[in-house]
Design a protein around this motif. Structure first.
Motif, PDB file in Angstrom:
ATOM      1  N   ASN A 119     -12.250  44.160   7.209  1.00  0.00           N
ATOM      2  CA  ASN A 119     -11.491  44.671   8.353  1.00  0.00           C
ATOM      3  C   ASN A 119     -10.645  45.883   7.974  1.00  0.00           C
ATOM      4  N   PRO A 120     -10.185  46.643   8.984  1.00  0.00           N
ATOM      5  CA  PRO A 120      -9.474  47.894   8.687  1.00  0.00           C
ATOM      6  C   PRO A 120      -8.311  47.757   7.700  1.00  0.00           C
ATOM      7  N   THR A 121      -7.459  46.761   7.849  1.00  0.00           N
ATOM      8  CA  THR A 121      -6.404  46.580   6.850  1.00  0.00           C
ATOM      9  C   THR A 121      -6.725  45.390   5.935  1.00  0.00           C
ATOM     10  N   HIS A 122      -7.998  45.002   5.923  1.00  0.00           N
ATOM     11  CA  HIS A 122      -8.543  44.077   4.934  1.00  0.00           C
ATOM     12  C   HIS A 122      -8.077  42.638   5.050  1.00  0.00           C
ATOM     13  N   SER A 123      -7.762  42.210   6.275  1.00  0.00           N
ATOM     14  CA  SER A 123      -7.585  40.774   6.498  1.00  0.00           C
ATOM     15  C   SER A 123      -7.945  40.462   7.936  1.00  0.00           C
ATOM     16  N   SER A 147       7.529  39.192  12.255  1.00  0.00           N
ATOM     17  CA  SER A 147       8.068  38.895  10.929  1.00  0.00           C
ATOM     18  C   SER A 147       6.868  38.647  10.040  1.00  0.00           C
ATOM     19  N   SER A 148       6.990  39.016   8.787  1.00  0.00           N
ATOM     20  CA  SER A 148       5.831  38.887   7.915  1.00  0.00           C
ATOM     21  C   SER A 148       6.248  38.933   6.460  1.00  0.00           C
ATOM     22  N   THR A 149       5.428  38.372   5.614  1.00  0.00           N
ATOM     23  CA  THR A 149       5.598  38.582   4.171  1.00  0.00           C
ATOM     24  C   THR A 149       4.350  39.227   3.577  1.00  0.00           C
ATOM     25  N   GLY A 150       3.410  39.688   4.432  1.00  0.00           N
ATOM     26  CA  GLY A 150       2.206  40.218   3.810  1.00  0.00           C
ATOM     27  C   GLY A 150       1.230  40.853   4.769  1.00  0.00           C
ATOM     28  N   ASN A 151       0.061  40.227   4.931  1.00  0.00           N
ATOM     29  CA  ASN A 151      -1.033  40.809   5.701  1.00  0.00           C
ATOM     30  C   ASN A 151      -0.632  41.257   7.100  1.00  0.00           C
ATOM     31  N   LEU A 152       0.193  40.446   7.783  1.00  0.00           N
ATOM     32  CA  LEU A 152       0.498  40.755   9.179  1.00  0.00           C
ATOM     33  C   LEU A 152       1.283  42.047   9.316  1.00  0.00           C
ATOM     34  N   ALA A 362     -12.000  37.960  -3.288  1.00  0.00           N
ATOM     35  CA  ALA A 362     -11.228  37.360  -2.204  1.00  0.00           C
ATOM     36  C   ALA A 362      -9.750  37.276  -2.531  1.00  0.00           C
ATOM     37  N   GLU A 363      -8.971  37.277  -1.483  1.00  0.00           N
ATOM     38  CA  GLU A 363      -7.556  36.934  -1.572  1.00  0.00           C
ATOM     39  C   GLU A 363      -7.423  35.471  -1.972  1.00  0.00           C
ATOM     40  N   GLY A 394      -9.168  37.369   3.564  1.00  0.00           N
ATOM     41  CA  GLY A 394      -8.368  38.485   3.057  1.00  0.00           C
ATOM     42  C   GLY A 394      -8.930  39.067   1.779  1.00  0.00           C
ATOM     43  N   ASP A 395      -8.213  40.029   1.224  1.00  0.00           N
ATOM     44  CA  ASP A 395      -8.750  40.857   0.157  1.00  0.00           C
ATOM     45  C   ASP A 395      -8.058  40.621  -1.184  1.00  0.00           C
ATOM     46  N   GLY A 396      -8.858  40.518  -2.230  1.00  0.00           N
ATOM     47  CA  GLY A 396      -8.325  40.295  -3.563  1.00  0.00           C
ATOM     48  C   GLY A 396      -7.390  41.380  -4.053  1.00  0.00           C
ATOM     49  N   LEU A 397      -7.574  42.606  -3.532  1.00  0.00           N
ATOM     50  CA  LEU A 397      -6.690  43.699  -3.950  1.00  0.00           C
ATOM     51  C   LEU A 397      -5.238  43.419  -3.592  1.00  0.00           C
ATOM     52  N   LYS A 398      -5.027  42.557  -2.580  1.00  0.00           N
ATOM     53  CA  LYS A 398      -3.653  42.287  -2.147  1.00  0.00           C
ATOM     54  C   LYS A 398      -3.004  41.165  -2.939  1.00  0.00           C
TER      55      LYS A 398
END
Lengths: 426, 426
Positions: A119-123, A147-152, A362-363, A394-398
């Motif tokens: 996906n565009p922002t990888h989640s 509110s978020s701590t990450g992907n959102l 993978a994340e 989600g993405d392992g890069l994150k």
């Protein structure tokens, strides 16, 4: 529970969305930026007037649509012309036929990984946020928030930028710099809150009830009924990519539990529309052992989910009090599935297993689903002779930190052949 | 130049690939894992027997193909059944209509960003490596290899894992941990070399000439003629996504220059096949000021590219002695384009501009192309009234350091409304 008092809308251009309906008491309300039932405070979800007619014609219409979630616009709370509006066009990510992984796990019935890191922002958050953006536009909101701590945070920042909305995202002030950069780079306002993630959420609830919050769409609060529907597209895509066929078994991560419940809703809609054959499927929920209140309740045979304090590397799943936990339990039991958990070591092993066999990094959430799949097969709960789809959301890069301590070079050598020979890799 | 002596193959299943042909003297050779002309040491490239017949029929065949570069299999050196083999199925990434960015840059003729961060390992390298994998299979290679400092290492590791090939990737031993993790996570061998990137390359050349290297396919050395063809798919996709129409102007990054030359080759093939109208297009090359030997030569009116020592944050473009530099100069001059560079500050500004306007978080290479686009418009070289496509070839998550020093929260507040009001964001 704060219910925002706003004008409701009866002539909104939100496609087949007909009303909001309470998941507890069934009471219906006009479409609007509300998320809790006035009668019983139960959660609201979208009720549809879904298209009628020949399933083959609907399949053709979908296949002729864009290579994004908007191919399913006739089944989503979005205007019919949504694909022409500025948005990130998420979805239609790869369904990877994971034959190498299947061999390692002993799966003979067909194993697939739905890889939402594309996906565009990888989640997968891009799916749900894209629907929330359309709701925000429909209700005249000008600021997109969460509110978020990450992907959102990244998903909201990116989607708002492209949609031409202001964004204002709230995070705990002490996040790692990498996550702060990912949230801030899209140029919206990013506000660090001196406090925990719970403090951030409490502050957001206060903001929604205050005049300052007028015109603000919090994607996962006052826009939640719309936002949550985005997860249905995972079910649609999986079935279409399997040739309009239901998988026998799905393994889905659980954070709030919303995604799992909406995947089930999506599958039931496809059956009701005649797009897939009506036959049984099983949904399995996956949690990290360090935050496994739903798995605990499932194993104990309880209907109630007891909140926990999360402690796991799978931070995108670390919701200690999952709002949709009871619904997840219902679905796992109704479909003959289960809810299982894996520990941090098993998560890391599973991330590496998926990378080594299929080239998919993978994340941690993907490590949870692959790890739970392996555990359920070993336990004889998941049937390896049936078609199985495992979600990577989600993405392992994150979440590089999860694998970094145990991932490195095979050897360090001097730049000559003798040194290479000595390393034993020739 | 080391020319590996191997048996060449005349009955290979590499689709329409007919022979290797020298770009300098035109001499033809049978398909094989060789990369330099025996007669003049010029670089070899693939010569094709391209499909003949009705363009409309070919367009339909492509449209009915998979959502990956394999829809163009009839135009690539790959077997006809490539889509059924285990590979990462890269490509068919989003072509983003960048109306917000167009407004900021004053482009009225239509501005598009081809966003290759959506590839499986999030860079265009997945395209070229996927073609190299098919060549490796055809030549019976069992180990896939490369030297790399970044994107290529991950692309090779992931592709080999999925294809069931061994991989052995060589990197300088002192890379940052994040990059090492991305290269190592796919489970192949990763070898750190005590030395510079040049030392790594020299060692790889030695390895190819040694018996140890038998059965090894170095994607960008002995498989380079095949590998390089992967970049043509960017041209194919852009034209198909524009409705089988040539863009008027393209802005392409330059590292070795290979990508730019292959995009030109791809466009010319589409014209020859009648898939697009035969009309002029301009190709613009983009470099970072800290590694701009081609831009320098272009501006000075030289045909020869003088090597430089790279010093730029755009590390994926930091090739000081670009092999295809002279060909890039030819193409820029022949098509009426140009080659321009931007400095590190302009690269960072351009990354943020693209993120803020379109929600696309680009690698530094994307900052280079967007920055050069802006500079060329301001200079009156790029015509804002024409259709323009700008390439983003990689993902911002991989070069967080570039924007980190200047990207952060708008405010840090206490969790209450008064504190939020004081911050001036309400």
């Amino acid at each position: 529970m704060a219910v925002q008092t706003v004008a409701t809308h009866t002539d909104l251009s939100l496609g087949p969305a007909a009303a909001l309906s309470c998941r507890e008491c069934g009471e219906r309300f006009p479409l609007g930026p509300v998320f809790a039932c006035e009668a019983c405070f139960g959660p609201l979800e979208i009720a549809y007037d879904l298209p009628e007619g020949d399933p083959e014609e609907l399949r053709r219409r979908i296949a002729a649509g864009p290579d994004s979630i908007w191919r399913y616009a006739p089944l989503l709370p979005v205007p019919a012309d949504v694909a022409g509006k500025p948005n990130l066009n998420p979805g239609f990510t790869r369904l990877v036929k994971a034959d190498n992984l299947a061999r390692e796990l002993g799966v003979t019935g067909g194993l697939y990984v739905k890889d939402d890191s594309g996906n565009p922002t990888h989640s997968f958050k891009d799916r749900v946020v894209a629907i929330a953006v359309e709701a925000a536009r429909a209700f005249g909101f000008t600021t997109l928030s969460c509110s978020s701590t990450g992907n959102l945070a990244g998903a909201v920042g990116a989607a708002a930028a492209r949609a031409g909305l202001r964004s204002c995202v709230f995070i705990p002030h002490d996040l790692e710099q990498g996550k702060v950069v990912m949230a801030a780079v899209y140029g919206g306002d990013l506000v660090g809150i001196e406090g925990t993630y719970d403090d951030v959420n409490r502050f957001c609830s206060e903001l929604i009830g205050d005049p300052i919050g007028e015109g603000w769409g919090f994607v996962n609060v006052n826009l939640r009924p719309y936002y949550a529907e985005g997860s249905k597209t995972l079910a649609y895509e999986i079935c279409e990519q399997l040739g309009w066929r239901l998988p026998d078994q799905l393994v889905v991560p659980i954070a709030s539990g919303s995604q799992l419940t909406k995947i089930d809703k999506g599958l039931r809609e496809l059956i009701a529309l005649g797009l897939v054959e009506d036959r049984p499927y099983k949904i399995f929920g996956a949690q990290a052992e360090g935050c496994s209140p739903v798995a605990r309740a499932f194993k104990d045979g309880h209907d109630v989910v007891r909140p926990v304090k999360p402690d796991t590397i799978a931070k995108s799943l670390a919701i200690g009090n999952p709002a949709d936990g009871p619904y997840v339990l219902d679905i796992a039991r109704r479909t003959g599935g289960a809810v299982e958990d894996v520990n941090d070591g098993q998560i890391v092993d599973a991330i590496k297993l998926l990378a080594r066999t299929e080239g998919v990094f993978a994340e941690t959430a993907g490590g949870v689903t692959v790890g739970v799949t392996r555990k359920l097969i070993e336990a004889g709960v998941l049937d390896p002779t049936l078609t199985t789809v495992v979600l990577n959301t989600g993405d392992g890069l994150k979440t590089l930190d999860a694998v970094a301590p145990t991932t490195g070079p095979s050897a360090i050598i001097r730049p000559n052949l003798d040194s290479f020979r000595e390393a034993g890799l020739a």
